[in-house]
Enzyme design. Structure first.
Site, PDB file in Angstrom:
ATOM      1  N   TYR A  72      94.979   2.768  84.252  1.00  0.00           N
ATOM      2  CA  TYR A  72      94.141   3.892  84.683  1.00  0.00           C
ATOM      3  C   TYR A  72      93.618   4.671  83.486  1.00  0.00           C
ATOM      4  O   TYR A  72      92.449   5.019  83.407  1.00  0.00           O
ATOM      5  CB  TYR A  72      94.936   4.819  85.611  1.00  0.00           C
ATOM      6  N   PHE A 124      61.677   6.983  84.002  1.00  0.00           N
ATOM      7  CA  PHE A 124      61.914   5.872  84.922  1.00  0.00           C
ATOM      8  C   PHE A 124      62.155   6.464  86.328  1.00  0.00           C
ATOM      9  O   PHE A 124      62.551   7.613  86.452  1.00  0.00           O
ATOM     10  CB  PHE A 124      63.139   5.085  84.429  1.00  0.00           C
ATOM     11  N   ASP A 125      61.905   5.669  87.392  1.00  0.00           N
ATOM     12  CA  ASP A 125      61.976   6.188  88.786  1.00  0.00           C
ATOM     13  C   ASP A 125      63.259   6.971  89.089  1.00  0.00           C
ATOM     14  O   ASP A 125      63.205   8.058  89.634  1.00  0.00           O
ATOM     15  CB  ASP A 125      61.969   5.101  89.867  1.00  0.00           C
ATOM     16  N   ASP A 214      66.667   7.412  76.714  1.00  0.00           N
ATOM     17  CA  ASP A 214      67.034   6.554  77.828  1.00  0.00           C
ATOM     18  C   ASP A 214      66.974   5.152  77.228  1.00  0.00           C
ATOM     19  O   ASP A 214      65.904   4.584  77.042  1.00  0.00           O
ATOM     20  CB  ASP A 214      66.040   6.741  78.979  1.00  0.00           C
ATOM     21  N   ALA A 216      68.023   2.040  77.868  1.00  0.00           N
ATOM     22  CA  ALA A 216      68.267   0.798  78.627  1.00  0.00           C
ATOM     23  C   ALA A 216      67.826  -0.462  77.866  1.00  0.00           C
ATOM     24  O   ALA A 216      68.500  -1.480  77.924  1.00  0.00           O
ATOM     25  CB  ALA A 216      67.558   0.868  79.978  1.00  0.00           C
ATOM     26  N   LYS A 257      70.775  -3.698  81.552  1.00  0.00           N
ATOM     27  CA  LYS A 257      69.647  -4.302  80.825  1.00  0.00           C
ATOM     28  C   LYS A 257      70.171  -4.808  79.474  1.00  0.00           C
ATOM     29  O   LYS A 257      70.787  -5.860  79.429  1.00  0.00           O
ATOM     30  CB  LYS A 257      68.508  -3.282  80.658  1.00  0.00           C
ATOM     31  N   HIS A 449      58.387   1.253  99.871  1.00  0.00           N
ATOM     32  CA  HIS A 449      58.259  -0.173  99.556  1.00  0.00           C
ATOM     33  C   HIS A 449      59.551  -0.951  99.795  1.00  0.00           C
ATOM     34  O   HIS A 449      59.514  -2.149 100.030  1.00  0.00           O
ATOM     35  CB  HIS A 449      57.793  -0.366  98.107  1.00  0.00           C
TER      36      HIS A 449
HETATM   37  C1  LIG Z   1      67.366   0.684  85.124  1.00  0.00           C
HETATM   38  C2  LIG Z   1      66.976   1.907  84.418  1.00  0.00           C
HETATM   39  C3  LIG Z   1      67.616   3.123  84.679  1.00  0.00           C
HETATM   40  C4  LIG Z   1      68.651   3.291  85.759  1.00  0.00           C
HETATM   41  O1  LIG Z   1      69.757   2.515  85.522  1.00  0.00           O
HETATM   42  P1  LIG Z   1      70.633   1.864  86.710  1.00  0.00           P
HETATM   43  O2  LIG Z   1      71.693   1.133  85.953  1.00  0.00           O
HETATM   44  O3  LIG Z   1      69.732   0.966  87.491  1.00  0.00           O
HETATM   45  O4  LIG Z   1      71.175   2.968  87.531  1.00  0.00           O
HETATM   46  C5  LIG Z   1      67.231   4.217  83.938  1.00  0.00           C
HETATM   47  N1  LIG Z   1      66.266   4.131  83.019  1.00  0.00           N
HETATM   48  C6  LIG Z   1      65.627   2.972  82.742  1.00  0.00           C
HETATM   49  C7  LIG Z   1      64.551   2.929  81.707  1.00  0.00           C
HETATM   50  C8  LIG Z   1      65.946   1.824  83.444  1.00  0.00           C
HETATM   51  O5  LIG Z   1      65.283   0.694  83.202  1.00  0.00           O
END
Ligand SMILES: *Cc1c(COP(=O)(O)O)cnc(C)c1O
Length: 466
Positions: A72, A124-125, A214, A216, A257, A449
């Site tokens: 843990y 990002f969304d 961010d 990713a 990613k 969508h």
């Molecule tokens: C995928 C992504 C996120 C969100 O990450 P999740 O692991 O899907 O929650 C945030 N910012 C960018 C640029 C992304 O491509």
């Protein structure tokens, strides 16, 4: 025509995929309401829906799963991850989360109050949604070069520093963080330059606004920099990534990613007091701060993925493969967004189907075409995803482009798979004049969508409407 890079791995374990016969694919389409999100993965032959969480792990990562320490508190895999992230980013405080949006939720919960602003090259969304969820306002300043989808400008992922500067000047104390997305996903996986990161950092410092990344796709971003930015050429990708992280105060990461893992994420930052606050919240929402909602084995997979992802041989193959697919599609007649991004190819469905108006979803027509012709799953990024009804005039508002995204999972498909995708497109291109539009039969008020059901329109309607 560039050559497809030779895959820098051989296949040790396989996952069979099968192609349903055409009449079965037609039936699946009908059952799904012509929405590919409603189709089972087993009924897809080549799945290009997303590059998120779909990577193939290496033998080192699979081996690492057996080294998972499921204690843990204080499991050894956390300390490995911490060491790898510190080394990559220079940020001392590392907090694991189960994926990127969990990191967003935690950071924004602490940073943002109602009416605050977050500025970005483009949110990002899920990032945008998490800002809005706090009652704060996400503001995007993409580089103006990204509006021309055919130009070859090398750094379309940059933030527009002039607009950043004037916004910070006009809203003193109201902007709580500047978030730079690496690569800029929403404008097509385009990179941001070191020069741009440095200028943005200087502006943020002057106005005392923290700068976060961010991150990713930080490795793909650094690879592009090594290829395109003169002052950085010849430097190792890992050092370039570090140079960019050096400009900021912290980062949020979706390890689905460039973590080369199927699940995972983290927050890393310089500020110890802020890290302590994050850890207090983490234990309520995700778990104790040495596992953050992940199993020990998942932490190990992420740590090892991060060690592999900056390998220049891997990145040359990865980014080269995506570019190769873009060029093959263009050769078969596709108009694509240029330059080809790091993780996906975007086809301009509006250019392919001039007879289908935006209100009849030309992008969906192409996405359905890919499944019908070849069992290939892609995603519409156009009026179905982003179209809105103006609340005052009740007229439809359409985005600037009707695109279809072919996102490429990392280390998953070979040249032969992607050539099949290009050949399928060639079939679609030959029949393009007969393609038909769609009408929505059911939609939800948010993110329609994902769940919408659509009906294919008779040919004659589309032609009149065009
Ligand atoms: C995928 C992504 C996120 C969100 O990450 P999740 O692991 O899907 O929650 C945030 N910012 C960018 C640029 C992304 O491509």
């Amino acid at each position: 025509m560039t050559k497809h890079p030779v895959e820098p791995f051989r296949i040790k374990s396989i996952e069979p995929i099968t192609q349903l016969p055409r009449h079965e694919r037609e039936r699946k389409l009908a059952e799904s309401g012509c929405n590919l999100f409603n189709i089972r993965a087993a009924d897809v032959f080549i799945d290009l829906l997303t590059d998120s969480g779909t990577s193939a792990m290496s033998e080192r990562q699979w081996g690492g799963l057996l080294r998972g320490d499921e204690s843990y508190a204080g499991c050894r895999n956390f300390f490995h991850l911490e060491e790898v992230v510190r080394d990559l980013t220079g940020y001392q405080h590392v907090v694991p989360t189960h994926q990127g949006r969990a990191a967003e939720h935690l950071v924004f919960s602490l940073m943002l109050e109602k009416g605050d602003y977050v500025v970005s090259n483009t949110h990002f969304d899920t990032t945008r949604a998490n800002v809005l969820y706090r009652g704060a306002i996400p503001v995007d300043f993409p580089d103006p070069s990204c509006e021309d989808v055919s130009s070859e400008y090398p750094f379309k992922g940059n933030i527009d520093c002039a607009r950043l500067e004037s916004f910070l000047q006009e809203h003193p104390g109201r902007v709580k963080v500047c978030l730079l997305t690496l690569t800029n996903n929403s404008v097509g996986g385009q990179p941001l330059s070191v020069a741009n990161a440095r200028t943005a950092a200087a502006i943020c410092r002057k106005h005392q606004v923290p700068l976060f990344f961010d991150a990713a796709r930080f490795a793909e971003n650094a690879w592009f920099v090594s290829q395109r930015e003169d002052s950085q050429s010849g430097r190792p990708v890992k050092e370039i990534a570090r140079t960019i992280f050096d400009c900021g105060d912290g980062c949020l990461m979706s390890a689905k990613k460039d973590g080369l893992a199927n699940i995972g994420g983290f927050i890393a930052m310089r500020d110890e007091a802020f890290a302590a606050q994050i850890k207090e919240m983490l234990v309520i929402f995700e778990g104790f701060h040495t596992y953050g909602g992940l199993a020990g084995r998942d932490l190990e997979a992420v740590a090892r993925g991060l060690e592999e992802v900056t390998d220049p041989g891997y990145l040359a193959y990865r980014v080269g493969q995506v570019e190769w697919l873009g060029n093959r599609l263009a050769e078969e007649g596709a108009t694509i967004v240029r330059p080809v991004g790091g993780h996906a190819v975007f086809i301009d469905a509006g250019a392919l189907y001039p007879h289908i108006p935006p209100g009849e979803f030309p992008g969906q027509s192409l996405a359905v075409g890919f499944y019908r012709e070849g069992g290939i799953r892609t995603v519409e990024i156009g009026s179905l995803m982003f179209g809105e009804i103006d609340p005052e005039t009740h007229l439809s508002i359409h985005p600037a482009h009707e695109l279809v995204r072919l996102a490429i999972p990392r280390r998953v498909y070979t040249e032969s798979h992607l050539d099949y995708v290009a050949r399928t497109f060639a079939e679609i291109y030959r029949g393009r004049e007969k393609a038909r539009g769609f009408a929505i039969e059911y939609q939800s008020p948010f993110l329609r969508h994902f769940t919408a059901r659509l009906r294919e329109l008779p040919a004659v309607v589309s032609i009149h409407a065009g």
